[in-house]
Enzyme design. Sequence first.
Site, short mmCIF file in Angstrom:
data_model
loop_
_atom_site.label_atom_id
_atom_site.label_comp_id
_atom_site.label_asym_id
_atom_site.label_seq_id
_atom_site.Cartn_x
_atom_site.Cartn_y
_atom_site.Cartn_z
N TYR A 152 0.84 -1.20 0.00
CA TYR A 152 0.00 0.00 0.00
C TYR A 152 0.88 1.26 0.00
CZ TYR A 152 -3.18 3.70 1.17
OH TYR A 152 -3.85 4.90 1.12
N ARG A 202 1.38 8.23 12.77
CA ARG A 202 0.89 9.42 13.48
C ARG A 202 -0.63 9.55 13.40
NH1 ARG A 202 1.76 14.85 10.48
NH2 ARG A 202 0.03 13.86 9.37
N ARG A 212 -11.19 4.52 8.83
CA ARG A 212 -10.17 3.91 7.99
C ARG A 212 -9.01 3.51 8.88
NH1 ARG A 212 -8.28 7.70 3.44
NH2 ARG A 212 -7.12 8.69 5.11
N PHE A 272 14.54 20.00 -1.48
CA PHE A 272 13.21 19.45 -1.77
C PHE A 272 13.07 18.02 -1.23
CE2 PHE A 272 10.77 16.78 -4.74
CZ PHE A 272 9.50 17.30 -4.52
C1 PS7 Z 1 4.70 15.07 -6.17
C2 PS7 Z 1 5.87 16.41 -4.35
C3 PS7 Z 1 11.69 13.06 -2.76
C4 PS7 Z 1 12.49 10.87 -3.84
C5 PS7 Z 1 -0.42 14.19 -2.79
C6 PS7 Z 1 7.01 13.20 -1.45
C7 PS7 Z 1 -1.36 11.19 0.38
C8 PS7 Z 1 3.21 11.14 2.71
O1 PS7 Z 1 -2.50 12.08 5.78
O2 PS7 Z 1 -0.87 15.01 2.62
O3 PS7 Z 1 -3.39 12.15 3.46
O4 PS7 Z 1 -3.03 14.29 4.75
O5 PS7 Z 1 0.32 14.80 4.79
C9 PS7 Z 1 4.02 14.95 -3.75
C10 PS7 Z 1 10.53 10.86 -2.38
C11 PS7 Z 1 0.66 11.96 -2.95
C12 PS7 Z 1 5.98 11.04 -0.86
C13 PS7 Z 1 0.94 10.44 -0.08
C14 PS7 Z 1 2.85 14.11 -3.98
C15 PS7 Z 1 9.48 11.42 -1.55
C16 PS7 Z 1 -0.63 11.26 -2.94
C17 PS7 Z 1 4.82 11.70 -0.22
C18 PS7 Z 1 2.15 13.92 -2.67
C19 PS7 Z 1 8.13 10.94 -2.03
C20 PS7 Z 1 -0.70 10.12 -1.93
C21 PS7 Z 1 1.62 13.57 1.66
C22 PS7 Z 1 3.85 10.68 0.36
O6 PS7 Z 1 1.01 13.29 2.90
O7 PS7 Z 1 -1.12 12.90 3.95
C23 PS7 Z 1 4.82 15.45 -4.73
C24 PS7 Z 1 11.52 11.58 -2.96
C25 PS7 Z 1 0.78 13.29 -2.82
C26 PS7 Z 1 6.99 11.71 -1.41
C27 PS7 Z 1 -0.34 10.57 -0.51
C28 PS7 Z 1 1.46 11.19 1.02
C29 PS7 Z 1 2.07 12.42 0.87
C30 PS7 Z 1 2.81 11.30 1.28
P1 PS7 Z 1 -2.59 12.87 4.52
P2 PS7 Z 1 -0.17 14.12 3.57
MN MN Z 2 -2.57 10.48 6.90
MN MN Z 3 -5.26 8.77 0.84
MN MN Z 4 -1.90 16.15 5.49
#
Ligand code: PS7
Ligand code: MN
Ligand code: MN
Ligand code: MN
Length: 355
Positions: A152, A202, A212, A272
């Site tokens: 997941y 968290r 969920r 970043f």
């Molecule tokens: C394309 C920057 C840097 C190699 C929207 C960044 C939710 C933890 O609990 O919003 O749902 O509120 O706080 C970001 C690796 C993904 C992983 C994943 C896209 C790092 C949609 C982020 C972010 C890879 C699915 C945000 C994974 O959590 O969660 C870009 C390198 C999105 C990264 C989701 C979660 C991100 C997440 P909540 P958050």
């Molecule tokens: Mn979350």
């Molecule tokens: Mn989600």
């Molecule tokens: Mn969030």
Amino acid sequence: NPYEVNVDSNPTLKKCYELLSKTSRSFAMVIKQLHPELKDVVMIFYLILRALDTVEDDMSIDSKIKIPLLRNFHEKLLLKDWTFDGNADTEKDKCVLVEFDQILKIYHTFKPEYKEVLSDITLKMGNGMADYILDDNFNLNGVETVKDYDLYCHYVAGLVGEGLTRLMVLAGFAKESLLKDPNDMRLMESMGLFLQKVNITRDYYEDLLDKRSFWPKEIWSKYAENLKDLHEPENVDNGVYCLNELVLNALSHVTDVLNYLSSINEQTSYQFCCIPQVMAIATMSLIFNNKDILSKVNIKIRKSETCYLILKSRTFKGTLEIFDYYLKSIKSRLQVEDPNYLKLNIQIAKIQQYM
Ligand code: PS7
Ligand code: MN
Ligand code: MN
Ligand code: MN
Ligand code: MN
Ligand code: MN
């Protein structure tokens, strides 16, 4: 450069940056400081995935609509002006779907190599998310085994790591071996998994209130009959032990994260990648042994702590010092009563060999 667009002369691009600021504080900050070559692409990548996640998260959308929408979301990227207004009004990020046509307008200005990365990751993530939606009236979607948990997290975060790595390699900002060398490919996966696992650990209570859960049953079943029992005050000890086992699981990604960061050779891309990771280790230290996780929402590190981390993590040496500081803090709070006392000790010592 025919692909370059500028916010001042482009109201659509300006709108997209507004959507970014509305839907994320921390990602908005690290995206806005990116090198011009990647800034708009990563901003749009974020908004597309935020839109996909807003479909996944909305428990009011019938699974008969939700599942095909997730599976076919990548096809919307072929359209000129698709939008979606089917989210509940309570979904805080629904604006990205209501204004998805604005996102598409900018997406279509990108070069084919960049569009291919965004579309490929959207396809894989949407299908992975759909696999974890349970049909019809059964709302509590469970993650059974630790292997399921990793899968997941691969779909919702490991794939983001892959997409971002591909973009940075295309731009010449990261070593190509991160994508090609079989030993190095695990590193980009760990970048996403570390962030996602800290987030899931968290958000125990927030997700429970939303009906969920992403805590794997293979772990929590050692501590309670039902996941929600860990919320009961009389089970607080088991709740904290369970929480600490999830921390132990997430710690397994830390050396990969440090190795990945050491191979980014452009400063804005480094920041970043690094800032979310130092925020994650600080969050991990905050939630370790912390019974409030079981009964409170919105447990976050303080703004002042974030500011300090952002400044200090500009160099790799500073980054190592941050990880070392929080690992020492966790280590000093280990309790012999904790069933994972020994494993936590060993895992932390392993990471500290790196320092
Ligand atoms: C394309 C920057 C840097 C190699 C929207 C960044 C939710 C933890 O609990 O919003 O749902 O509120 O706080 C970001 C690796 C993904 C992983 C994943 C896209 C790092 C949609 C982020 C972010 C890879 C699915 C945000 C994974 O959590 O969660 C870009 C390198 C999105 C990264 C989701 C979660 C991100 C997440 P909540 P958050
Ligand atoms: Mn979350
Ligand atoms: Mn989600
Ligand atoms: Mn969030
Ligand atoms: Mn979400
Ligand atoms: Mn959320």
